[in-house]
Motif scaffolding. Structure first.
Motif, mmCIF file in Angstrom:
data_model
loop_
_atom_site.group_PDB
_atom_site.id
_atom_site.type_symbol
_atom_site.label_atom_id
_atom_site.label_comp_id
_atom_site.label_asym_id
_atom_site.label_seq_id
_atom_site.Cartn_x
_atom_site.Cartn_y
_atom_site.Cartn_z
ATOM 1 N N MET A 53 0.250 -1.765 6.785
ATOM 2 C CA MET A 53 0.039 -3.188 6.465
ATOM 3 C C MET A 53 -1.213 -3.736 7.179
ATOM 4 S SD MET A 53 2.453 -4.160 4.397
ATOM 5 C CE MET A 53 4.096 -3.712 3.871
ATOM 6 N N SER A 56 -3.887 -3.236 4.757
ATOM 7 C CA SER A 56 -3.827 -4.251 3.692
ATOM 8 C C SER A 56 -4.403 -5.577 4.170
ATOM 9 C CB SER A 56 -2.386 -4.474 3.234
ATOM 10 O OG SER A 56 -1.810 -3.264 2.841
ATOM 11 N N SER A 57 -4.032 -5.986 5.401
ATOM 12 C CA SER A 57 -4.523 -7.281 5.902
ATOM 13 C C SER A 57 -6.035 -7.227 6.102
ATOM 14 C CB SER A 57 -3.804 -7.680 7.197
ATOM 15 O OG SER A 57 -4.219 -6.881 8.282
ATOM 16 N N ALA A 360 -6.489 -4.381 -1.813
ATOM 17 C CA ALA A 360 -5.490 -4.850 -0.841
ATOM 18 C C ALA A 360 -4.085 -4.779 -1.446
ATOM 19 C CB ALA A 360 -5.805 -6.276 -0.413
ATOM 20 N N SER A 363 -2.984 -1.102 -1.565
ATOM 21 C CA SER A 363 -2.618 -0.558 -0.252
ATOM 22 C C SER A 363 -1.330 -1.212 0.269
ATOM 23 C CB SER A 363 -3.762 -0.728 0.746
ATOM 24 O OG SER A 363 -4.050 -2.080 0.963
ATOM 25 N N PHE A 364 -1.108 -2.468 -0.117
ATOM 26 C CA PHE A 364 0.122 -3.181 0.226
ATOM 27 C C PHE A 364 1.321 -2.495 -0.437
ATOM 28 C CE2 PHE A 364 2.984 -6.954 0.059
ATOM 29 C CZ PHE A 364 2.941 -7.295 1.410
#
Length: 403
Positions: A53, A56-57, A360, A363-364
């Motif tokens: 995560m 993702s961020s 994003a 990947s999340f």
């Protein structure tokens, strides 16, 4: 005369090198800590999927930052926003080195990304400012080479650093890289652009400008086709620590070497693209690459579902899959920006934001679904590839060629 020529060549090399480092900051910040995922999860009492995560961020931060810095760099000149962005990046990297819980880490990675974005957007703007139009493609190809080498170097270095000194040290190194780039930019780059106070930073004119770009059929067809196909790369990057270190049980150093080898597919595909453009149009290359990518990912999914893939077969499938993205990406980017002589800056910021925003999301999804099998990763790749191929075929019908 020869001394002057030598000095100008040296200056050219210096400018390209500093701009290359600015461009490489983002990829380095993404790839260098990947071998430390298992160690981070253990240290912060969490799972590797939750650590994903933080990736993702970071992607969300870069995506938002693209849109933020474009108007700021035009309004205040190049150096001031760049300086502030790098300062934010340095402080966030320092924070990451001392982090003790996963949620703070996720937040700091977002802030680090917003800071690093200043370097990415400023380097593109400065290339336009500093070099004659005929030199720009050559300069961009040199910068792309630096970006291509970053994923080969960063995880390999990160693997050794993590192994010998622990994952916290990676963020100290990133902080030092940030400081070095800030000093190099401050003292090595000229002021290339006078601030333009007429540029409005009010949301309405900025949004209207982006909307006018988004309405162009050629823009939305190729921007979204390219971004959805490219999200396969983000899926791979987010999944790779779990895939190789958790499922295939390779150590951090070996993982770094595998990641470096995978980056070769991208570099080789972009070189092949230059050769193919002598005989084929960008449209034909995109179609061929996406068709091959679709066939590859369907075969990959069937093999993964039936447990037919060991470590080497998985590497081979991913290598081919990533090479297809490496072929289509430069062409979708070129065709996305082709209709814009006037709004090229906004178009390029919007294209980057779409690409990184979808990355994003991908990947999340990896962080949520990838646990004890590679199948969810391949499903995400298959869905994005097929969606891109369908969008390309539907969108092409609405494009009127004007250039």
């Amino acid at each position: 005369m020869s001394t002057t020529t030598h000095q100008s060549k040296l200056k050219y090399f210096q400018l390209v090198l500093i701009l290359g480092f600015l461009t490489a900051l983002g990829p380095f910040s993404i790839d260098m800590y990947l071998p430390g995922f298992s160690a981070i999860a253990t240290d912060l009492n969490t799972t590797v999927a939750k650590v994903a995560m933080t990736l993702s961020s970071y992607f969300i931060g870069i995506s938002a930052g693209q849109l933020l810095y474009g108007p700021l760099l035009d309004r205040y000149g190049r150096k001031k926003p760049l300086f502030i962005g790098l300062l934010v990046y340095i402080l966030a990297s320092l924070g990451c080195a001392f982090v003790t819980d996963i949620d703070t880490f996720i937040g700091l990675r977002f802030i680090q990304a917003v800071g690093s974005c200043a370097a990415t957007v400023a380097s593109v703007s400065m290339v336009r400012d500093l070099f004659p139009v005929r030199d720009i493609p050559k300069v961009f190809s040199l910068l792309m080479l630096v970006v291509g080498i970053s994923p080969m170097l960063a995880p390999t270095v990160g693997g050794y650093v993590t192994d010998y000194y622990g994952w916290h040290t990676v963020f100290f190194i990133l902080m030092c890289i940030g400081i070095a780039i800030l000093l190099a930019a401050q003292f090595g780059l000229p002021d290339t652009y006078a601030p333009d106070r007429t540029i409005s930073l009010k949301p309405k004119p900025i949004i209207l400008n982006f909307l006018s770009v988004l309405k162009e059929p050629q823009f939305y067809t190729y921007a979204f086709t390219g971004a959805i196909a490219f999200s396969g790369l983000f899926t791979y990057v987010a999944a790779s620590p779990i895939l190789f270190m958790d499922l295939f049980k390779v150590d951090p150093k070996t993982y770094g070497w595998i990641f470096a080898f995978m980056s070769l597919s991208f570099i080789l595909a972009s070189q092949l693209n230059s050769v193919l453009l002598r005989w084929f149009t960008s449209e034909q290359i995109i179609y061929g690459a996406l068709l091959t990518q679709t066939i590859t990912v369907i075969a990959f999914l069937i093999a993964a579902e039936n447990n037919l893939l060991g470590l080497y077969e998985t590497i081979a499938m991913l290598f081919l899959f990533l090479a297809c993205i490496g072929l289509s990406n430069p062409n979708t980017a070129g065709l996305t920006l082709a209709p814009f002589a006037k709004n090229a800056g906004s178009a390029s910021a919007l294209m980057g934001a779409i690409q990184l925003g979808l990355g994003a999301l991908a990947s999340f999804a990896v962080g949520i679904f990838l646990k004890d099998s590679m199948v969810p990763m391949v499903i995400i790749m298959a869905v994005s590839t097929i969606a891109a191929f369908v969008l390309l075929n539907v969108g092409k019908r609405k494009i009127k060629v004007r250039y």
